[in-house]
Design a protein around this motif. Structure first.
Motif, PDB file in Angstrom:
ATOM      1  N   MET A  68       0.851  -1.195   0.000  1.00  0.00           N
ATOM      2  CA  MET A  68       0.000   0.000   0.000  1.00  0.00           C
ATOM      3  C   MET A  68       0.884   1.240   0.000  1.00  0.00           C
ATOM      4  O   MET A  68       1.828   1.344   0.773  1.00  0.00           O
ATOM      5  N   ALA A  69       0.582   2.200  -0.867  1.00  0.00           N
ATOM      6  CA  ALA A  69       1.397   3.396  -0.963  1.00  0.00           C
ATOM      7  C   ALA A  69       1.246   4.262   0.277  1.00  0.00           C
ATOM      8  O   ALA A  69       0.180   4.338   0.885  1.00  0.00           O
ATOM      9  N   ALA A  70       2.351   4.910   0.645  1.00  0.00           N
ATOM     10  CA  ALA A  70       2.332   5.817   1.785  1.00  0.00           C
ATOM     11  C   ALA A  70       1.575   7.087   1.398  1.00  0.00           C
ATOM     12  O   ALA A  70       1.398   7.393   0.214  1.00  0.00           O
ATOM     13  N   PRO A  71       1.077   7.858   2.376  1.00  0.00           N
ATOM     14  CA  PRO A  71       0.381   9.108   2.062  1.00  0.00           C
ATOM     15  C   PRO A  71       1.290  10.028   1.256  1.00  0.00           C
ATOM     16  O   PRO A  71       2.468  10.183   1.546  1.00  0.00           O
ATOM     17  N   LEU A  72       0.749  10.622   0.197  1.00  0.00           N
ATOM     18  CA  LEU A  72       1.529  11.497  -0.655  1.00  0.00           C
ATOM     19  C   LEU A  72       2.109  12.645   0.163  1.00  0.00           C
ATOM     20  O   LEU A  72       1.409  13.281   0.935  1.00  0.00           O
ATOM     21  N   GLY A  73       3.361  12.888  -0.005  1.00  0.00           N
ATOM     22  CA  GLY A  73       3.987  13.987   0.691  1.00  0.00           C
ATOM     23  C   GLY A  73       4.733  13.576   1.941  1.00  0.00           C
ATOM     24  O   GLY A  73       5.422  14.416   2.525  1.00  0.00           O
ATOM     25  N   GLN A  74       4.623  12.310   2.380  1.00  0.00           N
ATOM     26  CA  GLN A  74       5.418  11.874   3.528  1.00  0.00           C
ATOM     27  C   GLN A  74       6.890  12.101   3.204  1.00  0.00           C
ATOM     28  O   GLN A  74       7.379  11.711   2.153  1.00  0.00           O
ATOM     29  N   ARG A  75       7.591  12.731   4.106  1.00  0.00           N
ATOM     30  CA  ARG A  75       8.973  13.098   3.837  1.00  0.00           C
ATOM     31  C   ARG A  75       9.909  12.042   4.412  1.00  0.00           C
ATOM     32  O   ARG A  75      10.035  11.901   5.632  1.00  0.00           O
ATOM     33  N   THR A  76      10.561  11.306   3.528  1.00  0.00           N
ATOM     34  CA  THR A  76      11.492  10.260   3.930  1.00  0.00           C
ATOM     35  C   THR A  76      12.910  10.717   3.612  1.00  0.00           C
ATOM     36  O   THR A  76      13.225  11.042   2.459  1.00  0.00           O
ATOM     37  N   VAL A  77      13.742  10.748   4.634  1.00  0.00           N
ATOM     38  CA  VAL A  77      15.152  11.116   4.471  1.00  0.00           C
ATOM     39  C   VAL A  77      15.988   9.841   4.558  1.00  0.00           C
ATOM     40  O   VAL A  77      15.879   9.078   5.517  1.00  0.00           O
ATOM     41  N   VAL A  78      16.795   9.605   3.545  1.00  0.00           N
ATOM     42  CA  VAL A  78      17.699   8.457   3.514  1.00  0.00           C
ATOM     43  C   VAL A  78      19.125   8.985   3.643  1.00  0.00           C
ATOM     44  O   VAL A  78      19.537   9.874   2.889  1.00  0.00           O
ATOM     45  N   VAL A  79      19.872   8.447   4.587  1.00  0.00           N
ATOM     46  CA  VAL A  79      21.263   8.855   4.795  1.00  0.00           C
ATOM     47  C   VAL A  79      22.166   7.728   4.304  1.00  0.00           C
ATOM     48  O   VAL A  79      22.117   6.609   4.825  1.00  0.00           O
ATOM     49  N   ALA A 118       2.511  -4.134   5.050  1.00  0.00           N
ATOM     50  CA  ALA A 118       1.595  -5.003   5.803  1.00  0.00           C
ATOM     51  C   ALA A 118       0.942  -4.281   6.974  1.00  0.00           C
ATOM     52  O   ALA A 118       0.066  -4.861   7.648  1.00  0.00           O
ATOM     53  N   HIS A 119       1.355  -3.041   7.245  1.00  0.00           N
ATOM     54  CA  HIS A 119       0.774  -2.254   8.347  1.00  0.00           C
ATOM     55  C   HIS A 119       0.250  -0.926   7.797  1.00  0.00           C
ATOM     56  O   HIS A 119       0.836   0.133   8.015  1.00  0.00           O
ATOM     57  N   PRO A 120      -0.869  -0.958   7.068  1.00  0.00           N
ATOM     58  CA  PRO A 120      -1.409   0.282   6.499  1.00  0.00           C
ATOM     59  C   PRO A 120      -1.989   1.187   7.583  1.00  0.00           C
ATOM     60  O   PRO A 120      -2.430   0.731   8.638  1.00  0.00           O
ATOM     61  N   ALA A 121      -1.968   2.483   7.296  1.00  0.00           N
ATOM     62  CA  ALA A 121      -2.477   3.460   8.262  1.00  0.00           C
ATOM     63  C   ALA A 121      -3.946   3.233   8.575  1.00  0.00           C
ATOM     64  O   ALA A 121      -4.409   3.545   9.677  1.00  0.00           O
ATOM     65  N   SER A 122      -4.691   2.678   7.615  1.00  0.00           N
ATOM     66  CA  SER A 122      -6.122   2.445   7.837  1.00  0.00           C
ATOM     67  C   SER A 122      -6.385   1.475   8.976  1.00  0.00           C
ATOM     68  O   SER A 122      -7.470   1.479   9.566  1.00  0.00           O
ATOM     69  N   ASP A 123      -5.399   0.658   9.297  1.00  0.00           N
ATOM     70  CA  ASP A 123      -5.553  -0.279  10.428  1.00  0.00           C
ATOM     71  C   ASP A 123      -5.236   0.378  11.760  1.00  0.00           C
ATOM     72  O   ASP A 123      -5.387  -0.247  12.808  1.00  0.00           O
ATOM     73  N   TYR A 124      -4.747   1.625  11.733  1.00  0.00           N
ATOM     74  CA  TYR A 124      -4.320   2.316  12.956  1.00  0.00           C
ATOM     75  C   TYR A 124      -4.966   3.701  13.036  1.00  0.00           C
ATOM     76  O   TYR A 124      -4.299   4.720  13.229  1.00  0.00           O
ATOM     77  N   ALA A 125      -6.285   3.728  12.866  1.00  0.00           N
ATOM     78  CA  ALA A 125      -7.067   4.973  12.944  1.00  0.00           C
ATOM     79  C   ALA A 125      -6.502   6.035  12.004  1.00  0.00           C
ATOM     80  O   ALA A 125      -6.446   7.223  12.349  1.00  0.00           O
ATOM     81  N   ALA A 128       1.094   3.306  12.423  1.00  0.00           N
ATOM     82  CA  ALA A 128       1.293   2.157  11.531  1.00  0.00           C
ATOM     83  C   ALA A 128       2.773   1.885  11.315  1.00  0.00           C
ATOM     84  O   ALA A 128       3.229   0.731  11.351  1.00  0.00           O
ATOM     85  N   ARG A 129       3.530   2.950  11.108  1.00  0.00           N
ATOM     86  CA  ARG A 129       4.965   2.799  10.864  1.00  0.00           C
ATOM     87  C   ARG A 129       5.671   2.256  12.105  1.00  0.00           C
ATOM     88  O   ARG A 129       6.562   1.407  12.010  1.00  0.00           O
ATOM     89  N   GLU A 130       5.273   2.719  13.283  1.00  0.00           N
ATOM     90  CA  GLU A 130       5.899   2.233  14.510  1.00  0.00           C
ATOM     91  C   GLU A 130       5.661   0.732  14.686  1.00  0.00           C
ATOM     92  O   GLU A 130       6.575  -0.019  15.057  1.00  0.00           O
ATOM     93  N   ALA A 131       4.429   0.295  14.411  1.00  0.00           N
ATOM     94  CA  ALA A 131       4.132  -1.141  14.517  1.00  0.00           C
ATOM     95  C   ALA A 131       4.944  -1.941  13.504  1.00  0.00           C
ATOM     96  O   ALA A 131       5.460  -3.029  13.805  1.00  0.00           O
ATOM     97  N   ALA A 132       5.078  -1.403  12.294  1.00  0.00           N
ATOM     98  CA  ALA A 132       5.847  -2.088  11.252  1.00  0.00           C
ATOM     99  C   ALA A 132       7.320  -2.179  11.621  1.00  0.00           C
ATOM    100  O   ALA A 132       7.964  -3.231  11.447  1.00  0.00           O
TER     101      ALA A 132
END
Length: 516
Positions: free
Chosen positions: A1-12, A348-355, A361-365
């Motif tokens: 499942m795609a993450a919400p558009l605009g989520q800012r992910t920084v990769v180092v 496997a942990h979409p935000a829809s499963d975590y209100a 959702a990300r913390e559970a994943a």
């Protein structure tokens, strides 16, 4: 499942692992920013962190599978064009004054690994990233601080031509640290996570050499093998490169390096004695001495830590989480697999499963990912350490060859048993590393018992034959009392053999007092 558009992910870290992680995140709709300490890694003038081209990489199924699932259809084709298949090991040595080489195939089904240039692989991944509109690349940026509760990071920017640097503050939703064994992300993460951490420098250093092409611009050795000159506690290896050279590596205990450093004139005799055929056939004496002096003698580190994450904010992958020695060729492959496994958990942990809370959702994943991956990372770390003995010593051992033969024939002839060599499971499958370790231990116990029974049976039959001849015959042929007692002590614990006369059947019974 795609993450919400605009989520800012920084990769180092813009090496292969960080680049692939950025590709996965971008394909899911994240706004991705990739930060790298060095200059653009596609630029030949960019100096590697360890000041050497580094050990050539062996790309196997785990790394390939991770790129296969990167939502970039052209990626694998581009990578494969820059690789050389390696079907097995070629063992080199000398017997009775004559050089020999012996091929040992990796896999009974013909599967192979691919020799790949680290720089070429990195270039392909970065080129794929640059084609994505939601990705920005920042080279010459050093992570100097991070607050994982407020999701803030600070980078010093050395990208300008001036000697001074500027500092920038970056807000993120999610940070992925893939910045190597001496990870800055891990350093700052340890201030927040209750991380158990261990590192070990093994008593082996490595030095790189180059075997040039032949005068006709062809490979000096068969190109589809990893070449090994085993030396017991040390070894010399060679991996093919696209330019017809071999990237070669000398692995020696630190004390031996110190001895050679103190007496450089002993280097050529050392190679001649222990790695026959290398000098002068593959590398000239002057060139060997030059490369030995110029190229650094580098340490090998093994790192384990747990957990690999903090809350919903950050996770570390690749060498940042589990640097390992190179003797299984799994360092990069395990790092690339980290990316696939991580995003499998995130999907496997979409935000829809975590209100509809992406952070929850990300913390559970991340919690689930860390619980699984730390176990597997520890397993491949241990397997890599043990594989040094296999490469430097066991490959010429009759017992190793016997076990390999038995395991491969069972795999080939009775596939329903699910039998396979440890190497095949690690390099040509995607079974969890910890499960590979368990399966190998089970197989090892079974094979050991069978070999013990077989050897015990043969020895027992010999003893029965001797005893049937009687003590007078044994004494007449030089078996004194002490020798007969010794024979009994050595032979009887192996097995008790009953010969059923007229039936031609042998029954093997383990000796009840034997410790296995």
């Amino acid at each position: 499942m795609a993450a919400p558009l605009g989520q800012r992910t920084v990769v180092v870290g813009a090496g292969p692992v960080g680049s692939l992680a950025a590709l996965y995140a971008a394909s899911r709709g994240d706004k991705v920013e990739l930060y790298e300490l060095r200059g653009d890694l596609r630029d030949p003038s960019t100096t590697p962190l360890n000041f050497t081209k580094s050990i050539n990489l062996a790309l196997s199924e785990r790394g390939i599978n991770a790129m296969r699932h990167a939502s970039s259809p052209a990626l694998l084709d581009a990578v494969f064009k820059e690789t050389i298949p390696m079907y097995g090991r070629m063992i080199h040595g000398e017997k009775q004054g004559k050089l020999f080489d012996e091929a040992q195939l990796y896999d009974v089904h013909g599967r192979f690994q691919r020799a790949v240039d680290r720089g070429g692989l990195n270039k392909t991944l970065l080129d794929s990233l640059e084609e994505m509109p939601n990705v920005t690349l920042h080279f010459n940026h050093k992570l100097i601080g991070a607050d994982f509760r407020r999701n803030l990071a600070w980078f010093s920017d050395h990208s300008s031509s001036s000697s001074s640097s500027s500092e920038k503050e970056v807000h993120f939703d999610f940070m992925i640290g893939a910045d190597g064994a001496h990870s800055a992300v891990r350093y700052h993460l340890m201030k927040y996570a209750r991380m158990a951490y261990s590192q070990e420098y093994i008593d082996t250093l490595w030095c790189e050499f180059q075997i040039p092409p032949s005068p006709t611009n062809t490979f000096k050795l068969p190109s589809n093998y990893l070449h090994i000159w085993p030396g017991g506690s040390f070894m010399f290896i060679a991996i093919p490169s696209l330019d017809k050279t071999f990237t070669s590596t000398l692995f020696l205990p630190a004390s031996l390096f110190a001895s050679l450093d103190a007496a450089p004139e002993s280097l050529i005799p050392f190679f001649t004695k222990n790695f026959p055929g290398v000098v002068p056939d593959l590398i000239s004496e002057p060139e060997l001495l030059k490369q030995y002096k110029q190229n650094p003698h580098l340490p090998l580190i093994s790192i384990k830590c747990s957990p690999h994450h903090f809350a919903a904010s950050a996770v570390i992958l690749g060498d940042a989480a589990h640097a390992m020695v190179p003797f299984y060729g799994q360092g990069m492959n395990a790092g690339l697999e980290d990316v696939r496994v991580l995003f499998d958990f995130l999907d496997a942990h979409p935000a829809s499963d975590y209100a509809d809370s992406p952070a929850a959702a990300r913390e559970a994943a991340l919690e689930a990912y860390s619980a699984q991956r730390t176990t597997d990372a520890a397993a491949i770390n241990d397997l890599a350490l043990r594989n040094y003995k296999e490469m430097s010593h066991d490959v010429v051992s009759p017992l190793y060859r016997l076990r390999k033969f038995v395991e491969e024939k069972l795999d080939q002839w009775v596939p329903a048993l699910g039998w396979a060599t440890q190497y095949s499971r690690v390099s040509f499958g995607n079974m969890r590393y910890s499960e590979v370790e368990k399966a190998t231990q089970r197989q090892g116990k079974i094979i050991s018992r069978v070999i013990n029974l077989a050897v015990g049976g043969v020895v027992g039959l010999g003893l029965v034959s001797l005893l049937r001849r009687g003590p007078l015959w044994m004494a007449r042929h030089g078996w004194n009392g002490a020798a007969m007692k010794l024979a009994s002590v050595v032979m009887l614990p192996g097995a008790l053999v009953r010969v059923m006369m007229g039936q031609g059947t042998l029954l093997f019974y383990p000796f009840p007092g034997r410790t296995r």
